[in-house]
Design an enzyme around this catalytic site. Structure first.
Site, short mmCIF file in Angstrom:
data_model
loop_
_atom_site.label_atom_id
_atom_site.label_comp_id
_atom_site.label_asym_id
_atom_site.label_seq_id
_atom_site.Cartn_x
_atom_site.Cartn_y
_atom_site.Cartn_z
N ASP A 67 36.79 -19.09 -23.04
CA ASP A 67 35.49 -19.54 -22.54
C ASP A 67 35.52 -20.94 -21.93
O ASP A 67 34.55 -21.69 -22.00
CB ASP A 67 34.43 -19.49 -23.67
CG ASP A 67 34.37 -18.12 -24.32
OD1 ASP A 67 34.52 -17.13 -23.59
OD2 ASP A 67 34.18 -18.05 -25.54
N LYS A 80 36.88 -20.10 -16.93
CA LYS A 80 37.85 -19.45 -16.02
C LYS A 80 37.11 -18.67 -14.93
O LYS A 80 37.54 -18.64 -13.78
CB LYS A 80 38.77 -18.49 -16.81
CG LYS A 80 39.60 -19.17 -17.87
CD LYS A 80 40.42 -18.19 -18.67
CE LYS A 80 39.61 -17.29 -19.59
NZ LYS A 80 38.90 -17.96 -20.68
N GLY A 133 34.53 -12.39 -21.29
CA GLY A 133 33.21 -12.56 -20.67
C GLY A 133 33.33 -13.74 -19.73
O GLY A 133 33.39 -14.89 -20.17
N HIS A 134 33.44 -13.47 -18.44
CA HIS A 134 33.62 -14.53 -17.45
C HIS A 134 32.34 -14.71 -16.66
O HIS A 134 31.91 -13.78 -15.95
CB HIS A 134 34.80 -14.20 -16.52
CG HIS A 134 36.13 -14.21 -17.24
ND1 HIS A 134 37.33 -14.02 -16.60
CD2 HIS A 134 36.44 -14.43 -18.55
CE1 HIS A 134 38.31 -14.11 -17.49
NE2 HIS A 134 37.79 -14.34 -18.68
N GLN A 171 41.02 -14.58 -22.03
CA GLN A 171 41.23 -15.28 -23.32
C GLN A 171 41.95 -16.60 -23.02
O GLN A 171 41.70 -17.19 -21.99
CB GLN A 171 42.02 -14.40 -24.31
CG GLN A 171 41.25 -13.20 -24.82
CD GLN A 171 41.20 -12.03 -23.88
OE1 GLN A 171 42.21 -11.56 -23.42
NE2 GLN A 171 40.01 -11.53 -23.61
#
Ligand code: GDP
Ligand code: IMO
Ligand code: MG
Length: 431
Positions: free
Chosen positions: A13, A16, A40-41, A223
């Site tokens: 988080d 990215k 979750g981007h 990640q």
């Protein structure tokens, strides 16, 4: 045209998604190479924040080909939902393709993820419950089902039958649960196969062809280093290789395809899920950072644990990833604080150590250096020289400690909330 890779350097988080989005504009391909829909981007699509889980963050640009590589695990049900959500907001999804070699996350993987975590109780990993670990477990056990099998339903039938028979032994005898019903799962997944089969291609050859045609390729890591299966805070990690090296393994490319190794780190640290976190702040300062930084999981909505920047861990991450482009995000979040701490080592077994140990324990104590805060809003600043002096001192300290010049500083969640610090390198990579 050499390719670039973006990785997270902390516990995920780091932003990215935002950085991949920024780089995607001038890319021909954006490629995910590991992980699955545990990511979750966050990106901005048509002024709205949108969270991508499986689909590469380049999807916003209709000219970008988005590939999901062999090293990714794909939950087809989730993938189809993500495509639909993008289509609802009129994003072009015709350029998204999946590798034949990628493994499929099945309903029994999601169930196993939950059951295992429940049994582990207070020793649980704190996974995303997306079935990622169990899918990789089956891959390594050489019993996984690949997207390739969606193209030959006879094979899919046989493999699913074999897997469900084995899993039912586990569900009924160990977990004392009802067995899974083969027929309904088979029928459901045959429907998914029909929907996505025209997107399943040989991604490895596609990437190599693109490389030889001098296309600009960006590999988007998911990640982060400290969650890496080999180098993270094991066992509190994810189940894939999250490093720049992971791009070679997960996309089928040789290391010499890569030129820029772009590492993204927050100006502080966060962690979602359980496991060691030496610089965790367990008082109201941690809460201030969480609220100001909106530190709630993009995938699970869980509050993220917040802590000070850990330079010992960051140096370790830069070392393993060969980082030559460093990006610092969320510097604006620290703006309110009177005092900012930075970890430069640990007290471990009565000694001060300057490295990130393999057996990092919860009891490890961080050694800090204190910095006075700048206490001014910096979100509107676009030039490095306009940052407050205390803020520049903080940045300089990071650069000196890591022996790396920072390429870009992100001071807000929007695409243009950036300070480009090294303009020459930036235009070389980004244009
Ligand atoms: P990722 O998983 O590394 O892509 O990061 P996430 O999207 O899960 O989390 C990063 C969060 O921080 C998102 O909500 C972003 O919109 C936000 N963000 C990114 N960069 C900045 C920044 O510089 N400042 C602030 N305040 N928010 C940022
Ligand atoms: P992005 O790509 C932050 C964490 C989980 C848990 C551990 C194992 O958005 O940075 P898993 O479901 O992978 O088996 O969970 O890893 N985790 C993440 N934390 N960001 C992520 O992805 C994460 N993906 C997994 O919280 O601690
Ligand atoms: Mg995230």
């Amino acid at each position: 045209m050499p390719s670039n890779v973006i990785v997270g350097l902390q516990w995920g988080d780091e932003g990215k998604g935002k950085i991949t989005d920024l780089l995607s504009k001038n890319s021909d391909y954006v490629i995910r190479y590991q992980g699955g829909n545990n990511s979750g981007h966050s990106v901005h699509i048509k002024e709205r924040r949108f969270i991508l889980h499986l689909i590469p963050s380049g999807v916003i640009y209709s000219h970008v080909k988005c590939l999901i590589g062999p090293g990714v695990v794909v939950d087809p049900k989730f993938f189809i939902k993500e495509i639909k959500n993008l289509e609802l907001i009129k994003v072009n999804t015709s350029n998204i393709f999946l590798s034949k070699r990628a493994h499929i996350t099945m309903p029994y993987h999601r169930l196993l993820d939950r059951y295992k975590e429940k049994i582990l109780g207070n020793q649980s990993i704190g996974t995303t419950h997306r079935g990622i670990g169990p899918t990789y477990e089956d891959k390594i056990a050489r019993m996984g089902i690949r997207l390739l099998d969606f193209l030959n339903l006879e094979n899919f039938y046989k493999k699913l039958k074999y897997n469900i028979n084995l899993k039912n032994e586990l569900f009924t005898k160990v977990y004392k649960m009802k067995p899974l019903e083969f027929k309904s799962i088979y029928e459901e997944y045959v429907e998914y196969a029909k929907i996505i089969s025209n997107r399943i291609i040989d991604v490895v050859y596609e990437i190599h062809k693109a490389f030889h045609n001098k296309k600009k390729i960006l590999f988007e890591g998911a990640q982060a280093m400290l969650l890496d299966i080999n180098y993270g805070t094991y066992p509190y990690v994810t189940t894939s290789s999250t490093s720049t090296g992971g791009a070679c393994i997960g996309a089928g490319i040789p290391p010499n395809f890569l030129e820029n190794f772009i590492g993204v780190a927050k100006a502080y640290c966060t962690r979602v899920g359980h496991g060691p976190f030496p610089t965790e702040i367990k008082n109201d300062i941690g809460d201030i950072i969480r609220e100001k930084g909106n530190e709630y999981g993009a995938t699970t909505k869980r509050p993220r644990r917040c802590g000070w920047l850990d330079l010992t861990a960051l140096k370790y991450s830069c070392m393993i990833n060969g980082i030559n482009c460093l990006i610092i995000t969320k510097l604006d979040v620290l703006s309110e604080l009177k005092l900012i701490k930075v970890c430069v080592g640990y007290k471990y077994n009565g000694k001060v150590i300057k490295y990130f140990p393999a057996n990092i324990e919860k009891e490890i104590q961080s050694v800090y250096i204190d910095f006075p805060g700048w206490r001014k809003n910096i979100s509107h600043i676009r030039k490095y020289e306009y940052l407050p002096i205390n803020c520049k001192n903080y940045i300089k300290f990071i650069e000196n400690y890591l022996n790396l010049e920072i390429l870009l500083i992100s001071v807000g969640s929007e695409r243009n909330h950036n300070i480009i610090k090294n303009k020459h390198l930036f235009s070389k990579i980004f244009s």
